[in-house]
Motif scaffolding. Structure first.
Motif, PDB file in Angstrom:
ATOM      1  N   ASP A 123     -14.733   7.947   8.196  1.00 24.23           N
ATOM      2  CA  ASP A 123     -13.554   8.830   8.208  1.00 24.23           C
ATOM      3  C   ASP A 123     -12.375   8.172   7.492  1.00 24.23           C
ATOM      4  N   HIS A 124     -12.157   6.891   7.764  1.00 22.96           N
ATOM      5  CA  HIS A 124     -11.062   6.156   7.130  1.00 22.96           C
ATOM      6  C   HIS A 124     -11.244   6.116   5.612  1.00 22.96           C
ATOM      7  N   ASN A 125     -12.461   5.830   5.161  1.00 23.49           N
ATOM      8  CA  ASN A 125     -12.734   5.797   3.717  1.00 23.49           C
ATOM      9  C   ASN A 125     -12.511   7.161   3.075  1.00 23.49           C
ATOM     10  N   ASN A 126     -12.910   8.232   3.771  1.00 22.48           N
ATOM     11  CA  ASN A 126     -12.680   9.579   3.256  1.00 22.48           C
ATOM     12  C   ASN A 126     -11.188   9.880   3.171  1.00 22.48           C
ATOM     13  N   GLN A 127     -10.442   9.451   4.171  1.00 21.15           N
ATOM     14  CA  GLN A 127      -9.002   9.677   4.162  1.00 21.15           C
ATOM     15  C   GLN A 127      -8.356   8.941   2.985  1.00 21.15           C
ATOM     16  N   LEU A 128      -8.760   7.701   2.751  1.00 24.22           N
ATOM     17  CA  LEU A 128      -8.217   6.950   1.620  1.00 24.22           C
ATOM     18  C   LEU A 128      -8.572   7.622   0.293  1.00 24.22           C
ATOM     19  N   ALA A 129      -9.785   8.101   0.179  1.00 28.08           N
ATOM     20  CA  ALA A 129     -10.208   8.801  -1.050  1.00 28.08           C
ATOM     21  C   ALA A 129      -9.402  10.071  -1.254  1.00 28.08           C
ATOM     22  N   ASP A 130      -9.170  10.827  -0.177  1.00 25.79           N
ATOM     23  CA  ASP A 130      -8.385  12.056  -0.272  1.00 25.79           C
ATOM     24  C   ASP A 130      -6.936  11.767  -0.669  1.00 25.79           C
ATOM     25  N   GLU A 131      -6.383  10.682  -0.136  1.00 24.61           N
ATOM     26  CA  GLU A 131      -5.002  10.330  -0.440  1.00 24.61           C
ATOM     27  C   GLU A 131      -4.823   9.879  -1.892  1.00 24.61           C
ATOM     28  N   SER A 132      -5.907   9.365  -2.495  1.00 26.18           N
ATOM     29  CA  SER A 132      -5.788   8.874  -3.866  1.00 26.18           C
ATOM     30  C   SER A 132      -6.025   9.973  -4.904  1.00 26.18           C
ATOM     31  N   LEU A 133      -6.362  11.177  -4.464  1.00 25.40           N
ATOM     32  CA  LEU A 133      -6.567  12.292  -5.394  1.00 25.40           C
ATOM     33  C   LEU A 133      -5.214  12.705  -5.976  1.00 25.40           C
ATOM     34  N   PRO A 134      -5.199  13.042  -7.262  1.00 18.80           N
ATOM     35  CA  PRO A 134      -3.929  13.510  -7.852  1.00 18.80           C
ATOM     36  C   PRO A 134      -3.516  14.847  -7.234  1.00 18.80           C
TER      37      PRO A 134
END
Length: 135
Positions: A123-134
């Protein structure tokens, strides 16, 4: 090498997951679903006893009657689950894991434990990936 569909494979002969024609791929699709994992878990908890359809549905939150029916039909067809019908009105249908089904519970249980253990990290990794999306 097996023919397309892998139907010429002898009993006990291992498949080859990387071979596009190997039926192992379809088997993994069937046994790798969340509904199969939950159904096998509930039946394993009762082994060697049986569980009625209505009890299975009650113990698997979120599963529809149709999805449970489809899941059980697939498990019965594969020989992982045994089905017994009492000739009552309406018929009482009971399910239990076969020996083959019990052997499936071991790797599925390990996968469930892994998922439960690592879910917060995923979940944490998904959140970080979502936050890095333009944006």
């Amino acid at each position: 090498m097996s023919k397309p569909g892998g139907r010429d494979r002898r009993p006990g002969e291992r498949g080859d997951l990387l071979d596009p024609r190997c039926p192992t791929r379809q088997l993994l699709d069937r046994v790798g679903t969340k509904w199969t994992s939950m159904t096998v878990k509930v039946l394993a908890e009762e082994a060697p006893g049986e569980v009625r359809f209505t009890e299975l549905r009650r113990r698997i939150p979120g599963i529809s009657q149709k999805m449970l029916s489809v899941t059980l039909q697939s498990l019965v067809r594969d020989g992982l689950v045994a089905r017994r019908v009492e000739p009552t009105v309406p018929p009482a249908v009971h399910y239990r894991l076969s020996g083959l089904g019990l052997s499936l519970e071991i790797p599925l249980a390990a996968l469930r434990v892994w998922a439960e253990t690592h879910m917060s990290e995923i979940d944490h990794n998904n959140q970080l990936a979502d936050e890095s999306l333009p944006t």
